[in-house]
Motif scaffolding. Structure first.
Motif, mmCIF file in Angstrom:
data_model
loop_
_atom_site.group_PDB
_atom_site.id
_atom_site.type_symbol
_atom_site.label_atom_id
_atom_site.label_comp_id
_atom_site.label_asym_id
_atom_site.label_seq_id
_atom_site.Cartn_x
_atom_site.Cartn_y
_atom_site.Cartn_z
ATOM 1 N N LYS A 22 22.970 6.252 12.073
ATOM 2 C CA LYS A 22 23.002 6.457 10.624
ATOM 3 C C LYS A 22 21.667 7.032 10.186
ATOM 4 O O LYS A 22 20.651 6.870 10.862
ATOM 5 C CB LYS A 22 23.236 5.139 9.867
ATOM 6 N N SER A 23 21.669 7.683 9.051
ATOM 7 C CA SER A 23 20.407 8.145 8.453
ATOM 8 C C SER A 23 20.440 7.819 6.969
ATOM 9 O O SER A 23 21.498 7.579 6.398
ATOM 10 C CB SER A 23 20.199 9.641 8.683
ATOM 11 N N ALA A 24 19.263 7.825 6.365
ATOM 12 C CA ALA A 24 19.167 7.442 4.956
ATOM 13 C C ALA A 24 17.988 8.138 4.301
ATOM 14 O O ALA A 24 17.009 8.488 4.955
ATOM 15 C CB ALA A 24 18.990 5.936 4.840
ATOM 16 N N SER A 25 18.114 8.325 3.011
ATOM 17 C CA SER A 25 17.015 8.792 2.171
ATOM 18 C C SER A 25 16.569 7.581 1.366
ATOM 19 O O SER A 25 17.119 7.299 0.297
ATOM 20 C CB SER A 25 17.477 9.920 1.253
ATOM 21 N N PRO A 26 15.604 6.838 1.874
ATOM 22 C CA PRO A 26 15.276 5.536 1.286
ATOM 23 C C PRO A 26 14.462 5.616 0.003
ATOM 24 O O PRO A 26 13.895 6.666 -0.338
ATOM 25 C CB PRO A 26 14.456 4.864 2.383
ATOM 26 N N SER A 27 14.423 4.489 -0.685
ATOM 27 C CA SER A 27 13.533 4.307 -1.827
ATOM 28 C C SER A 27 12.859 2.948 -1.655
ATOM 29 O O SER A 27 13.259 2.146 -0.823
ATOM 30 C CB SER A 27 14.297 4.379 -3.144
ATOM 31 N N LEU A 28 11.853 2.717 -2.436
ATOM 32 C CA LEU A 28 11.049 1.504 -2.329
ATOM 33 C C LEU A 28 11.581 0.434 -3.275
ATOM 34 O O LEU A 28 11.866 0.710 -4.439
ATOM 35 C CB LEU A 28 9.592 1.828 -2.668
ATOM 36 N N THR A 29 11.715 -0.784 -2.772
ATOM 37 C CA THR A 29 12.094 -1.947 -3.577
ATOM 38 C C THR A 29 10.926 -2.924 -3.537
ATOM 39 O O THR A 29 10.430 -3.238 -2.461
ATOM 40 C CB THR A 29 13.351 -2.627 -2.988
ATOM 41 N N THR A 30 10.478 -3.381 -4.699
ATOM 42 C CA THR A 30 9.367 -4.329 -4.754
ATOM 43 C C THR A 30 9.907 -5.728 -5.009
ATOM 44 O O THR A 30 10.665 -5.955 -5.953
ATOM 45 C CB THR A 30 8.366 -3.939 -5.857
ATOM 46 N N ILE A 38 0.807 -1.219 0.000
ATOM 47 C CA ILE A 38 0.000 0.000 0.000
ATOM 48 C C ILE A 38 0.842 1.271 0.000
ATOM 49 O O ILE A 38 0.343 2.345 -0.289
ATOM 50 C CB ILE A 38 -0.976 0.028 1.202
ATOM 51 N N VAL A 39 2.134 1.160 0.300
ATOM 52 C CA VAL A 39 3.020 2.324 0.322
ATOM 53 C C VAL A 39 3.672 2.471 -1.052
ATOM 54 O O VAL A 39 4.201 1.514 -1.600
ATOM 55 C CB VAL A 39 4.086 2.171 1.422
ATOM 56 N N THR A 40 3.635 3.669 -1.590
ATOM 57 C CA THR A 40 4.223 3.935 -2.903
ATOM 58 C C THR A 40 5.609 4.560 -2.744
ATOM 59 O O THR A 40 5.969 5.036 -1.670
ATOM 60 C CB THR A 40 3.338 4.896 -3.720
ATOM 61 N N ASN A 41 6.360 4.582 -3.834
ATOM 62 C CA ASN A 41 7.687 5.191 -3.809
ATOM 63 C C ASN A 41 7.585 6.692 -3.524
ATOM 64 O O ASN A 41 8.457 7.261 -2.864
ATOM 65 C CB ASN A 41 8.419 4.933 -5.127
ATOM 66 N N GLU A 42 6.526 7.335 -3.990
ATOM 67 C CA GLU A 42 6.339 8.774 -3.732
ATOM 68 C C GLU A 42 6.232 9.034 -2.230
ATOM 69 O O GLU A 42 6.748 10.025 -1.723
ATOM 70 C CB GLU A 42 5.086 9.304 -4.446
ATOM 71 N N VAL A 43 5.549 8.156 -1.519
ATOM 72 C CA VAL A 43 5.417 8.303 -0.061
ATOM 73 C C VAL A 43 6.779 8.098 0.590
ATOM 74 O O VAL A 43 7.206 8.905 1.421
ATOM 75 C CB VAL A 43 4.382 7.301 0.506
ATOM 76 N N VAL A 44 7.474 7.037 0.234
ATOM 77 C CA VAL A 44 8.777 6.734 0.834
ATOM 78 C C VAL A 44 9.757 7.876 0.594
ATOM 79 O O VAL A 44 10.517 8.262 1.492
ATOM 80 C CB VAL A 44 9.331 5.401 0.290
ATOM 81 N N GLU A 45 9.728 8.462 -0.592
ATOM 82 C CA GLU A 45 10.676 9.524 -0.927
ATOM 83 C C GLU A 45 10.363 10.864 -0.260
ATOM 84 O O GLU A 45 11.158 11.786 -0.348
ATOM 85 C CB GLU A 45 10.779 9.676 -2.443
#
Length: 172
Positions: A115-123, A89-96
């Motif tokens: 640590k910190s990160a700017s994540p992206s979605l992997t399907t 239900i979570v999209t890459n736009e939300v994750v970004e």
């Protein structure tokens, strides 16, 4: 007479087609669309089983960013990934929209691993995962891992949006 033979022939064909859908146990075999769905689900399950210390959780970074599972993935002796299952239900736009911070506490040091990160979605299969790959040296276990989110573009103004803590994280 022709009508009787035709009905008998149709009945035999119908029974033969029905028996093709049954496996050796007499149970109906899944249709092709059900088979595809089973393969997709098994791909996600296979990935989750490959993770170290995988567990189902019910947490969230924000109202539009729920987290359903967590595990660790080992690449080599010092490179690991923090894997967060976000489902489908979570999209890459939300994750970004968000950045994620990690703070791990372990007995080998008074200072936490941060640590910190700017994540992206992997399907993978039919589920989404946020995978944060990091170098972790001389640590094999976190007593607890605090994880939090903040707005990626304006982190100073947003502060922590959502956070949760996981205990006993083993990655060896």
């Amino acid at each position: 007479m022709r009508k009787g033979i035709f009905i008998l022939l149709m009945a035999i064909i119908s029974i033969a087609c029905k028996s093709d859908k049954k496996n050796e146990n007499g149970e109906e075999s899944p249709s092709s669309s059900e088979t595809v769905q089973m393969k997709v689900e098994s791909e996600s399950e296979k990935f989750e089983k490959s993770l170290l210390d995988y567990r189902e959780i019910a947490e969230s970074y924000a109202t539009d960013f729920p987290v359903q599972g967590f595990g660790m993935q080992k690449f080599n002796d010092s490179t690991f990934a923090f894997v967060f299952k976000v489902g489908n239900i979570v999209t890459n736009e939300v994750v970004e929209k968000y950045s994620i911070g990690l703070k791990g506490y372990h007995q080998n040091s008074d200072k936490p691993y941060t640590k910190s990160a700017s994540p992206s979605l992997t399907t993978i299969g039919n589920n989404g995962y946020v995978i944060i790959k990091r170098k972790i040296e001389n640590i094999k276990y976190f007593d607890s891992l605090e994880t939090y989110s903040y707005t990626r573009d304006n982190w100073k103004a947003s502060g922590k949006i959502g956070d949760f803590k996981l205990k006993d994280i083993l990655f060896e």
